[in-house]
Write a protein that holds these residues in place. Sequence first.
Motif, PDB file in Angstrom:
ATOM      1  N   UNK A  62       0.836  -1.205   0.000  1.00 36.80           N
ATOM      2  CA  UNK A  62       0.000   0.000   0.000  1.00 36.80           C
ATOM      3  C   UNK A  62       0.870   1.255   0.000  1.00 36.80           C
ATOM      4  N   UNK A  63       1.954   1.231   0.794  1.00 31.28           N
ATOM      5  CA  UNK A  63       2.874   2.374   0.820  1.00 31.28           C
ATOM      6  C   UNK A  63       3.536   2.569  -0.546  1.00 31.28           C
ATOM      7  N   UNK A  64       3.922   1.472  -1.182  1.00 33.51           N
ATOM      8  CA  UNK A  64       4.540   1.547  -2.511  1.00 33.51           C
ATOM      9  C   UNK A  64       3.573   2.159  -3.519  1.00 33.51           C
ATOM     10  N   UNK A  65       2.335   1.734  -3.491  1.00 29.60           N
ATOM     11  CA  UNK A  65       1.337   2.276  -4.421  1.00 29.60           C
ATOM     12  C   UNK A  65       1.095   3.749  -4.174  1.00 29.60           C
ATOM     13  N   UNK A  66       1.084   4.154  -2.897  1.00 25.95           N
ATOM     14  CA  UNK A  66       0.882   5.566  -2.575  1.00 25.95           C
ATOM     15  C   UNK A  66       2.047   6.409  -3.068  1.00 25.95           C
ATOM     16  N   UNK A  67       3.290   5.896  -2.914  1.00 26.09           N
ATOM     17  CA  UNK A  67       4.459   6.615  -3.399  1.00 26.09           C
ATOM     18  C   UNK A  67       4.438   6.741  -4.917  1.00 26.09           C
ATOM     19  N   UNK A  68       4.016   5.684  -5.600  1.00 23.97           N
ATOM     20  CA  UNK A  68       3.914   5.737  -7.058  1.00 23.97           C
ATOM     21  C   UNK A  68       2.876   6.769  -7.496  1.00 23.97           C
ATOM     22  N   UNK A  69       1.750   6.824  -6.764  1.00 21.69           N
ATOM     23  CA  UNK A  69       0.715   7.794  -7.088  1.00 21.69           C
ATOM     24  C   UNK A  69       1.216   9.222  -6.892  1.00 21.69           C
ATOM     25  N   UNK A  70       1.935   9.442  -5.776  1.00 22.88           N
ATOM     26  CA  UNK A  70       2.493  10.769  -5.530  1.00 22.88           C
ATOM     27  C   UNK A  70       3.522  11.143  -6.590  1.00 22.88           C
ATOM     28  N   UNK A  71       4.320  10.188  -7.019  1.00 28.29           N
ATOM     29  CA  UNK A  71       5.306  10.444  -8.070  1.00 28.29           C
ATOM     30  C   UNK A  71       4.616  10.821  -9.372  1.00 28.29           C
ATOM     31  N   UNK A  72       3.524  10.123  -9.693  1.00 27.97           N
ATOM     32  CA  UNK A  72       2.767  10.440 -10.913  1.00 27.97           C
ATOM     33  C   UNK A  72       2.161  11.836 -10.825  1.00 27.97           C
ATOM     34  N   UNK A  73       1.591  12.180  -9.662  1.00 24.90           N
ATOM     35  CA  UNK A  73       0.993  13.511  -9.502  1.00 24.90           C
ATOM     36  C   UNK A  73       2.059  14.600  -9.580  1.00 24.90           C
ATOM     37  N   UNK A  74       3.235  14.339  -8.986  1.00 26.78           N
ATOM     38  CA  UNK A  74       4.318  15.311  -9.043  1.00 26.78           C
ATOM     39  C   UNK A  74       4.797  15.521 -10.473  1.00 26.78           C
ATOM     40  N   UNK A  75       4.911  14.430 -11.244  1.00 25.13           N
ATOM     41  CA  UNK A  75       5.324  14.548 -12.643  1.00 25.13           C
ATOM     42  C   UNK A  75       4.301  15.338 -13.445  1.00 25.13           C
ATOM     43  N   UNK A  76       3.019  15.096 -13.181  1.00 31.35           N
ATOM     44  CA  UNK A  76       1.970  15.834 -13.881  1.00 31.35           C
ATOM     45  C   UNK A  76       2.010  17.317 -13.528  1.00 31.35           C
TER      46      UNK A  76
END
Length: 289
Positions: A62-76
């Motif tokens: 769950x933590x990994x998925x949240x970090x990936x989501x934050x990385x995607x939002x930051x890139x956007x």
Amino acid sequence: MLMNPALNPVMLRMGLLLFVSVAAFGLGLFSIRRLRKSLMSEPEFDHAPLAAEGLPVHAYHAVIQQLKQQKHELAAQQLSDRRKARASDNLSSTILSNLSCGVLFFNTSGLVRQANPASRKLLGFASPVGLHISDLFRTATLRPETTAASVQATIEQALAPAFAGKAAVRGLVVNYFTRDGASEILDVTASPVLAEDASLMGTTLVLTDKTDIERIRHDQKKHQEISSELALGLRHSLTTIAGTAQQLASSRDPDLARQLADDISHEAAQLDQTIGSFLGGTRTASTSS
């Protein structure tokens, strides 16, 4: 005499070893079955498998998925910021390209980093980028009507407060000579560009061409001087004509009367010539402007 195998020490030892091995195998198999049964009977959430850090595996994922989501939002967000920055740069470039006044940006070392088309045209450079302020205004001199500095100072000295980030400099009027010999009169305004932490990022210079305005002022001043001279001449001529006419009216001598009439005619001719010259000069000035 044959020995009984049951009494052979070697056979006894082998039999004992076989018995111990079988017993150990049976005991190990029994223990494994008991452990498997115990693990299968325990609740899943009480004994979930652990990650290397001691977190449950499902929490780790769950933590990994949240970090990936934050990385995607930051890139956007970064992509959106870059697009906005490009749009802002394009808008600024379009505005600067259509300004009639020249705009230059200098870095903290006094070198030109950006210059719009109007500034290149005014200064007579294909590209002033990279030139120092002292080289850019090498042929310029301050005019007497300058209010921001003494006319004995150089352009660089007069602009020093803006380039040091202390204050804007306004009211500089300079005589500027381009490389092809053209003479211009420029109004110069310099403003420091400060960052959010009040550090100096550079200096902007705005150049306004006042050549035509100064020429019109000069023509108007000259026209006023001519008009004053003409008014004095007209007054003198009219005074002369009036005095001669009075003499003519009171004269009884035909010869004197003829002479006075000639004087009036001559003065009137000169008056007509003066007015004609003035009107001709006015028409010429209007046509040239």
